[in-house]
Design an enzyme around this catalytic site. Structure first.
Site, PDB file in Angstrom:
ATOM      1  N   LYS A  69       1.592  -2.915   5.220  1.00 46.91           N
ATOM      2  CA  LYS A  69       0.678  -3.823   4.441  1.00 46.91           C
ATOM      3  C   LYS A  69       1.280  -4.681   3.321  1.00 46.91           C
ATOM      4  CE  LYS A  69      -4.149  -3.704   2.756  1.00 46.91           C
ATOM      5  NZ  LYS A  69      -3.923  -4.409   1.392  1.00 46.91           N
ATOM      6  N   SER A 124       0.855  -1.162   0.108  1.00 45.96           N
ATOM      7  CA  SER A 124      -0.002  -0.020   0.107  1.00 45.96           C
ATOM      8  C   SER A 124       0.774   1.309  -0.068  1.00 45.96           C
ATOM      9  CB  SER A 124      -0.836   0.024   1.074  1.00 45.96           C
ATOM     10  OG  SER A 124      -1.634   1.276   1.261  1.00 45.96           O
ATOM     11  N   GLU A 133      -2.736 -12.540  -7.454  1.00 45.12           N
ATOM     12  CA  GLU A 133      -3.467 -11.337  -7.851  1.00 45.12           C
ATOM     13  C   GLU A 133      -2.972 -11.358  -9.526  1.00 45.12           C
ATOM     14  OE1 GLU A 133      -4.311  -8.534  -4.113  1.00 45.12           O
ATOM     15  OE2 GLU A 133      -2.776  -8.062  -5.604  1.00 45.12           O
TER      16      GLU A 133
END
Length: 473
Positions: A331, A325, A338
């Site tokens: 994070k 992030s 993905e």
């Protein structure tokens, strides 16, 4: 490589041009270009996507041209010195040289004639340089061929090379990594899940074994379709009759290609099917789509199991590869799964294009060959690369949280299923409802209700034993 949009923009850096001729007359061609008039017309006619023909297809087409030149010389169709010069030029292209001489957009004439002539012109130019005399692109490099049989043959050859040389090994590598994790996680019990709800226990190893099997079945699917992909339409020339190709030309060329590549290449069993339809490529694309679907399931499971670290399942930990992030410190995201999911979306879309293109066979020719080839080869390339990335960047570094997994297994109300043989479904359902309502574990409720002894309930609720099937206890 940038596709040139018009003749004014098609000049070389110095702005020099030469005049080339074809059956339609004169046209200006960049002075330094090794292509000729027909390529230049295609460059000007198709300023569409900026996406050139796939390099793997150019390599395959060059390989066919080189082998065809040699066989044509053996049959007396062209002279041996011209054949040698063409074969040498084709070998250079197949080795990755001169790719900047293939500027035509992938969205072009549906037979691939533009790219076939681009290859003919480049090979003729290179051969002429070697020989010191003219080699004509429509004659010697195209002898015993037409775009209608040589271009789809190149697609088939490129696809077969990609499947055997890249995709099958990549999938095997991924399956091996998953099997390794299956063994490593063989005794780690966790809650099974159906409908994303708690279900009876499984081991993490069993789940990874299922993923490995899905990948291995994908290899089997590719091996099953390979014989149809390896059938080359070469020798059918314009419509499937073989007009202008001597008897034995296609088998001899294909034998040379098979020997050079180690692929199970054969001449098409029926040339009319082989030129009017592209069903073998459609079938191969379907196998790629199925493999992609398997990878999507695997990747999404990994995302779910690694969700957290505090507010998700947190059953496994994926390797930390990069910050997740730009605003939330610390994070980390499941970036490789993905990426896999995005590749799957592309492959499914490619398959739709291939299927649509495959349906465009009219009488003796399919006229969506370039888009079929482009999408099929992209799918092979993407699946090969992402399978290796998934294996090396993700699966190899997965760590299981054994305690968390076991906690979920013991907390799942669904382990009451193992009580059915002892106290019956109705009583087991009451135990579950009481446990959920009171926030108690099943063992405590069974003992409080006096349904089983401590020894019996411990035997019945052995979560590792539940993963082995049969009646627990």
């Amino acid at each position: 490589m940038t596709v040139i949009g018009d003749s004014e923009g098609a000049g070389d850096a110095a702005g020099g041009y030469r005049i080339e001729h074809d059956s339609m007359g004169e046209i200006r061609v960049p002075e330094s270009a090794r292509w000729g008039a027909q390529t230049q017309r295609a460059v000007e006619n198709f300023p569409i996507s900026g996406q050139p023909v796939d390099p793997a297809l150019l390599v395959a087409l060059a390989m066919i041209k080189g082998a065809a030149a040699t066989v044509n010389a053996e049959m007396g169709t062209i002279s041996s010195d011209v054949a040698a010069a063409i074969a040498e030029a084709a070998e250079e292209v197949a080795a990755g040289r001169h790719f900047d001489q293939f500027p035509i957009d992938v969205f072009q004439t549906g037979s691939g004639t533009s790219t076939n002539m681009n290859m003919n012109e480049v090979l003729a130019n290179l051969a002429s340089e070697r020989l010191g005399r003219e080699v004509r692109p429509n004659n010697e490099p195209n002898a015993s061929q037409s775009s209608n049989d040589v271009f789809p043959s190149a697609i088939h050859l490129a696809a077969a090379r990609g499947i055997v040389g890249d995709l099958v090994p990549a999938l095997g590598h991924l399956a091996s990594g998953l099997r390794s994790k299956q063994a490593e996680f063989g005794s780690i019990v966790k809650s099974g899940r159906t409908h994303l709800m708690d279900a009876t226990p499984v081991t993490l190893g069993q789940e990874f074994g299922g993923y490995a099997a899905a990948v291995e079945y994908g290899v089997e699917r590719l091996e099953s379709v390979l014989p149809r992909v390896a059938e080359l339409p070469l020798g059918g020339t314009a419509v499937g009759t073989g007009l202008n190709a001597k008897a034995g030309f296609a088998p001899s060329v294909i034998e040379r290609l098979a020997s050079a590549t180690g692929l199970p290449l054969i001449e098409a069993r029926d040339h009319f099917e082989a030129q009017g339809a592209r069903d073998g490529l459609v079938e191969a694309s379907g196998a790629l789509r199925t493999i992609a679907v398997s990878l999507y399931k695997l990747s999404n499971d990994l995302r779910w199991m690694s969700s957290g670290p505090r507010c998700g399942l947190a059953e496994i930990h994926l390797p930390d590869l990069q910050p997740g992030s730009s605003i939330m410190p610390g994070k980390v995201n499941p970036v490789v799964p993905e990426a896999v999911c995005q590749v799957v979306a592309q492959v499914v879309g490619n398959d739709a294009a291939v299927a649509f293109g495959g349906a465009a066979g009219n009488f003796e020719l399919n006229v969506m060959l370039p888009v079929i080839g482009s999408n099929l080869l992209e799918s092979i390339r993407l699946l090969s690369a992402v399978s290796r990335a998934l294996a090396d960047k993700c699966v190899a570094g997965i760590v299981a949280d054994e305690e968390q997994c076991r906690t979920y297994a013991l907390s799942s109300p669904s382990i009451a299923t193992a009580l059915n043989p002892y106290i019956g479904y109705e009583q087991a359902a009451k135990v579950v409802k009481t446990a959920v309502a009171g926030g108690k574990d099943l063992r405590t409720v069974v003992l409080e209700m006096g349904l089983l002894t401590e020894e019996e309930v411990d035997r019945a609720l052995d979560v590792l034993a539940m993963t082995k099937g049969g009646i627990v206890g």
